[in-house]
Design a protein around this motif. Structure first.
Motif, PDB file in Angstrom:
ATOM      1  N   LEU A 139       5.427   9.530  -9.855  1.00 28.98           N
ATOM      2  CA  LEU A 139       5.064   9.740 -11.259  1.00 28.98           C
ATOM      3  C   LEU A 139       4.282  11.032 -11.472  1.00 28.98           C
ATOM      4  O   LEU A 139       4.416  11.683 -12.500  1.00 28.98           O
ATOM      5  N   LYS A 140       3.471  11.401 -10.486  1.00 30.87           N
ATOM      6  CA  LYS A 140       2.695  12.638 -10.590  1.00 30.87           C
ATOM      7  C   LYS A 140       3.475  13.858 -10.107  1.00 30.87           C
ATOM      8  O   LYS A 140       2.973  14.973 -10.152  1.00 30.87           O
ATOM      9  N   GLU A 141       4.701  13.612  -9.633  1.00 27.51           N
ATOM     10  CA  GLU A 141       5.573  14.674  -9.130  1.00 27.51           C
ATOM     11  C   GLU A 141       4.887  15.509  -8.050  1.00 27.51           C
ATOM     12  O   GLU A 141       4.807  16.736  -8.130  1.00 27.51           O
ATOM     13  N   SER A 174       0.830  -1.210   0.000  1.00 33.48           N
ATOM     14  CA  SER A 174       0.000   0.000   0.000  1.00 33.48           C
ATOM     15  C   SER A 174       0.863   1.258   0.000  1.00 33.48           C
ATOM     16  O   SER A 174       0.581   2.218  -0.727  1.00 33.48           O
ATOM     17  N   ARG A 175       1.916   1.257   0.771  1.00 34.50           N
ATOM     18  CA  ARG A 175       2.815   2.421   0.805  1.00 34.50           C
ATOM     19  C   ARG A 175       3.584   2.540  -0.508  1.00 34.50           C
ATOM     20  O   ARG A 175       3.773   3.643  -1.024  1.00 34.50           O
ATOM     21  N   ALA A 176       4.027   1.418  -1.037  1.00 27.17           N
ATOM     22  CA  ALA A 176       4.761   1.427  -2.305  1.00 27.17           C
ATOM     23  C   ALA A 176       3.889   2.008  -3.421  1.00 27.17           C
ATOM     24  O   ALA A 176       4.368   2.790  -4.244  1.00 27.17           O
ATOM     25  N   ALA A 177       2.617   1.634  -3.446  1.00 28.74           N
ATOM     26  CA  ALA A 177       1.713   2.149  -4.478  1.00 28.74           C
ATOM     27  C   ALA A 177       1.571   3.661  -4.366  1.00 28.74           C
ATOM     28  O   ALA A 177       1.651   4.382  -5.371  1.00 28.74           O
ATOM     29  N   THR A 178       1.389   4.143  -3.165  1.00 25.30           N
ATOM     30  CA  THR A 178       1.254   5.592  -2.942  1.00 25.30           C
ATOM     31  C   THR A 178       2.538   6.325  -3.323  1.00 25.30           C
ATOM     32  O   THR A 178       2.502   7.355  -3.996  1.00 25.30           O
ATOM     33  N   LEU A 204      -2.237  13.199  -2.792  1.00 25.28           N
ATOM     34  CA  LEU A 204      -3.083  12.283  -3.560  1.00 25.28           C
ATOM     35  C   LEU A 204      -4.369  11.977  -2.799  1.00 25.28           C
ATOM     36  O   LEU A 204      -4.429  12.143  -1.578  1.00 25.28           O
ATOM     37  N   THR A 205      -5.364  11.504  -3.511  1.00 25.77           N
ATOM     38  CA  THR A 205      -6.558  10.984  -2.868  1.00 25.77           C
ATOM     39  C   THR A 205      -6.116   9.816  -1.983  1.00 25.77           C
ATOM     40  O   THR A 205      -5.307   8.991  -2.421  1.00 25.77           O
ATOM     41  N   PRO A 206      -6.616   9.719  -0.762  1.00 24.45           N
ATOM     42  CA  PRO A 206      -6.187   8.607   0.091  1.00 24.45           C
ATOM     43  C   PRO A 206      -6.457   7.247  -0.566  1.00 24.45           C
ATOM     44  O   PRO A 206      -7.506   7.044  -1.183  1.00 24.45           O
ATOM     45  N   LEU A 207      -5.505   6.349  -0.424  1.00 21.23           N
ATOM     46  CA  LEU A 207      -5.623   5.027  -1.028  1.00 21.23           C
ATOM     47  C   LEU A 207      -6.877   4.314  -0.546  1.00 21.23           C
ATOM     48  O   LEU A 207      -7.538   3.611  -1.313  1.00 21.23           O
TER      49      LEU A 207
END
Length: 96
Positions: A33-35, A23-27, A41-44
């Motif tokens: 990528l979105k810099e 989950s942390r890796a995805a965030t 970001l929207t919460p996972l």
């Protein structure tokens, strides 16, 4: 990029470290990528339950988990790799 791989078909691989939750890796990968910062970001949890994602990926070491988060198709392979592709692109079945 080749003609078979137009820019919108960009596929990024992110290796998950041994002490990092999926989950942390995805965030982290998406924010990179979105810099932007991860908290921007929207919460996972609005997409997928982070605890359930971590538990599923830990128990399915040979499996694949797919979901869409913050405009990216995310594929978790073997609980060790994230493949990220823009959600507006047709998802690739396998990396090039």
């Amino acid at each position: 990029m080749t003609p078979e791989q137009p820019e919108e078909q960009l596929l990024v691989e992110y290796e998950i470290s041994d002490n990092e939750h999926v989950s942390r890796a995805a965030t982290q990968a998406v924010s990179s990528l979105k810099e932007c910062e991860p908290w921007e970001l929207t919460p996972l949890y609005e997409t997928i339950d982070p605890e359930m994602l971590d538990e599923l990926c830990e128990s399915q070491q040979n499996g694949v988990v797919k979901f869409v988060y913050s405009d990216f198709h995310i594929t978790v392979e073997q609980g060790k790799f994230l493949l990220l592709q823009p959600a507006d692109a047709a998802p690739l079945l396998h990396p090039p």
